[in-house]
Design a protein around this motif. Structure first.
Motif, short mmCIF file in Angstrom:
data_model
loop_
_atom_site.label_atom_id
_atom_site.label_comp_id
_atom_site.label_asym_id
_atom_site.label_seq_id
_atom_site.Cartn_x
_atom_site.Cartn_y
_atom_site.Cartn_z
N ALA A 55 16.99 0.69 33.38
CA ALA A 55 15.75 -0.09 33.28
C ALA A 55 15.48 -0.89 34.55
O ALA A 55 16.39 -1.42 35.16
CB ALA A 55 15.82 -1.02 32.09
N ILE A 56 14.22 -0.95 34.96
CA ILE A 56 13.79 -1.77 36.09
C ILE A 56 12.79 -2.76 35.54
O ILE A 56 11.80 -2.36 34.93
CB ILE A 56 13.09 -0.91 37.17
CG1 ILE A 56 13.99 0.24 37.61
CG2 ILE A 56 12.66 -1.76 38.34
CD1 ILE A 56 13.24 1.34 38.34
N SER A 57 13.03 -4.06 35.71
CA SER A 57 12.06 -5.00 35.16
C SER A 57 10.91 -5.18 36.15
O SER A 57 11.10 -5.12 37.36
CB SER A 57 12.72 -6.34 34.88
OG SER A 57 12.84 -7.06 36.05
N ALA A 58 9.70 -5.36 35.62
CA ALA A 58 8.52 -5.46 36.48
C ALA A 58 7.53 -6.43 35.88
O ALA A 58 7.60 -6.76 34.70
CB ALA A 58 7.86 -4.09 36.63
N LYS A 59 6.62 -6.89 36.74
CA LYS A 59 5.61 -7.84 36.30
C LYS A 59 4.28 -7.12 36.29
O LYS A 59 3.98 -6.34 37.18
CB LYS A 59 5.58 -9.00 37.30
CG LYS A 59 5.06 -10.26 36.76
CD LYS A 59 5.59 -11.44 37.57
CE LYS A 59 4.95 -11.50 38.93
NZ LYS A 59 5.51 -12.53 39.78
N VAL A 60 3.47 -7.38 35.26
CA VAL A 60 2.13 -6.78 35.20
C VAL A 60 1.21 -7.64 36.06
O VAL A 60 1.02 -8.82 35.79
CB VAL A 60 1.61 -6.76 33.75
CG1 VAL A 60 0.21 -6.17 33.71
CG2 VAL A 60 2.54 -5.97 32.88
N ILE A 61 0.64 -7.05 37.12
CA ILE A 61 -0.25 -7.87 37.96
C ILE A 61 -1.71 -7.54 37.73
O ILE A 61 -2.58 -8.24 38.20
CB ILE A 61 0.11 -7.77 39.46
CG1 ILE A 61 0.03 -6.34 39.95
CG2 ILE A 61 1.45 -8.36 39.73
CD1 ILE A 61 0.22 -6.23 41.43
N ASN A 62 -2.02 -6.49 36.99
CA ASN A 62 -3.40 -6.29 36.57
C ASN A 62 -3.38 -5.47 35.29
O ASN A 62 -2.55 -4.60 35.11
CB ASN A 62 -4.22 -5.57 37.64
CG ASN A 62 -5.66 -5.43 37.24
OD1 ASN A 62 -6.22 -6.33 36.63
ND2 ASN A 62 -6.26 -4.30 37.55
N ASN A 63 -4.32 -5.76 34.41
CA ASN A 63 -4.31 -5.15 33.09
C ASN A 63 -5.70 -5.25 32.49
O ASN A 63 -6.44 -6.17 32.81
CB ASN A 63 -3.32 -5.92 32.21
CG ASN A 63 -3.15 -5.28 30.85
OD1 ASN A 63 -3.57 -4.15 30.63
ND2 ASN A 63 -2.54 -6.00 29.94
N SER A 64 -6.10 -4.32 31.67
CA SER A 64 -7.36 -4.45 30.94
C SER A 64 -7.19 -3.86 29.56
O SER A 64 -6.30 -3.04 29.34
CB SER A 64 -8.49 -3.74 31.69
OG SER A 64 -8.31 -2.35 31.61
#
Lengths: 167, 274
Positions: free
Chosen positions: B104-113
């Motif tokens: 697993a690689i953790s990531a941040k959502v920087i754009n979403n709709s």
């Protein structure tokens, strides 16, 4: 003239950023998607060459597309209204004196601006939403989406007229 | 020749309009496999940067909520750690090997709709961090989506709320599976299709990933059934599934890759070669 160009570059950046950072995050409902960036097309000077208007429309739409992962959708709609804009303006019976200015609300008055901007926004939204879904299934739903979003966009654009383009 | 030239000059606006409109339509049509127009999406450097800056501001205002969520997750992890220590350790290791082992690689959502017809995510992890297209994305609540495009520092992903994608899912108790897709309206509801008519679907029954696709391991939570529909004369029934992931407040996710995926793909390739 030079000052005017700088001002329009700034306006371009502001309307794109307001759209992608603020308006695209207003998630009230899928029936209310405002597309505020149209402000840029609405208040370009009236005597702008038509080819330039088309190119700017394309660049504006493509920039929004890059931010929203929808290649071509916004561009096709903005090019379409950029093409129609001179006809809409011609139909609004402006004086010769008014023809050299930008069609802001302060310059052409509320009634004229209301009619001109509303027609432009409604055409843009209907084109955009039907291109987005790319079919006529759920025709009424898309119709309602386009119509309600148009009102929403219009309200924001009129508010912007009071905020930044006061005389 | 001169007349032709004059004709073009006279109608240059119309021609320019048609050219630009055709160009846009070409983009829209190629969009279905738009790996080709890679530079035109939000994983590119400029729009990625803008979204990241804006997200860091937004994050500041949701710190409290994030904190609460993390604390909750901590508590859950501690709980499961205790139950794991209590049970036979040897057995749990074996289980890990026997089922899909997952990186697993953790990531941040920087754009979403959530309110468009085709919703996408942009994440702040890219090829530099080991992200590849077609890796699955999950969060602490359940399934999120799948990676579409990757640049050095960013990646874009199809969210579950995208009509162009469907994932294979199954009912947890009976193991009956079918494609899961979004109907494009409510960001909390998806539809599980092609469940045979004879299967009894209980209210609130849990729906999980089937593990058939190599993107997700078996049993990742998706949601629970809220409504079942069976049309007269149809041999299949549909189930409306309430998503366990809240896409409106998505912030931190994990990009996963099943370690045994490569082996599975190689094995399955043998079938198609024959």
């Amino acid at each position: 003239m030079n000052k005017q160009i700088h001002w329009y570059i700034l306006l371009f950046a502001v309307s794109v950023l307001v759209q992608v950072l603020f308006m695209n995050n207003l998630q009230f409902s899928r029936f209310l998607n405002p597309y505020f960036y149209l402000l840029f097309i609405i208040i370009l000077p009236m005597n702008i060459p038509r080819y330039l208007l088309l190119l700017l429309g394309f660049i504006l739409g493509m920039t929004i597309d890059v931010f929203t992962n929808t290649p071509g959708i916004h561009a096709s709609a903005t090019v379409f209204v950029a093409f129609l804009r001179p006809f809409i303006l011609n139909a609004s019976n402006l004086d010769d004196k008014e023809k050299v200015m930008c069609p802001t609300m302060a310059n052409i008055g509320f009634t004229l601006f209301f009619r001109y901007a509303a027609i432009l926004i409604v055409i843009h939204h209907f084109f955009l939403f039907y291109i987005e879904i790319f079919s006529f299934t759920g025709f009424l739903q898309t119709f309602l989406r386009s119509f309600l979003s148009s009102i929403f966009t219009f309200v924001f654009i009129v508010i912007s007229q009071f905020l930044i383009f006061r005389k | 020749m001169r007349n032709l030239l004059n004709f073009f000059i006279k109608y240059h606006v119309l021609f320019l309009f048609l050219v630009l409109e055709l160009l846009s339509l070409t983009f829209i049509i190629r969009y279905n496999n738009f790996h080709q127009v890679k530079f035109l999406n939000s994983s590119n450097q400029i729009s990625g940067k803008v979204y990241e800056k804006a997200q860091s501001v937004r994050e500041y205002f949701t710190l409290r909520k994030t904190n609460e969520k993390l604390a909750l997750e901590n508590a859950l992890l501690r709980q499961s750690l205790q139950s794991m220590l209590a049970s036979d350790i040897q057995r749990s290791v074996e289980l890990n090997v026997g089922e899909n082992r997952v990186k697993a690689i953790s990531a941040k959502v920087i754009n979403n709709s959530v309110n468009k017809q085709y919703n996408y995510l942009t994440l702040n992890r890219g090829s530099r961090h080991g992200v590849k297209p077609e890796m699955g994305i999950i969060c602490s609540d359940g399934i999120v989506g799948v990676i579409l495009n990757v640049t050095e520092n960013y990646s874009t992903a199809l969210s579950v709320l995208n009509g162009r994608w469907s994932v294979n899912a199954k009912l947890k108790s009976s193991n009956h599976f079918g494609p899961l897709r979004w109907e494009g309206k409510n960001p909390y509801l998806v539809i599980l299709e092609e469940i045979p008519y004879h299967v009894k679907i209980a209210d609130n029954e849990e729906v999980v990933t089937s593990g058939f696709s190599s993107m997700f391991p078996d049993g990742v939570s998706i949601g629970h059934v809220v409504k079942v529909e069976h049309r007269e004369g149809d041999s299949f029934q549909k189930a409306w599934v309430q998503l366990s992931t809240d896409f409106k407040s998505l912030m931190y996710v994990e990009i996963i890759e099943s370690v045994s995926k490569r082996e599975q793909l190689q094995l399955e390739k043998l079938n198609s070669d024959e």
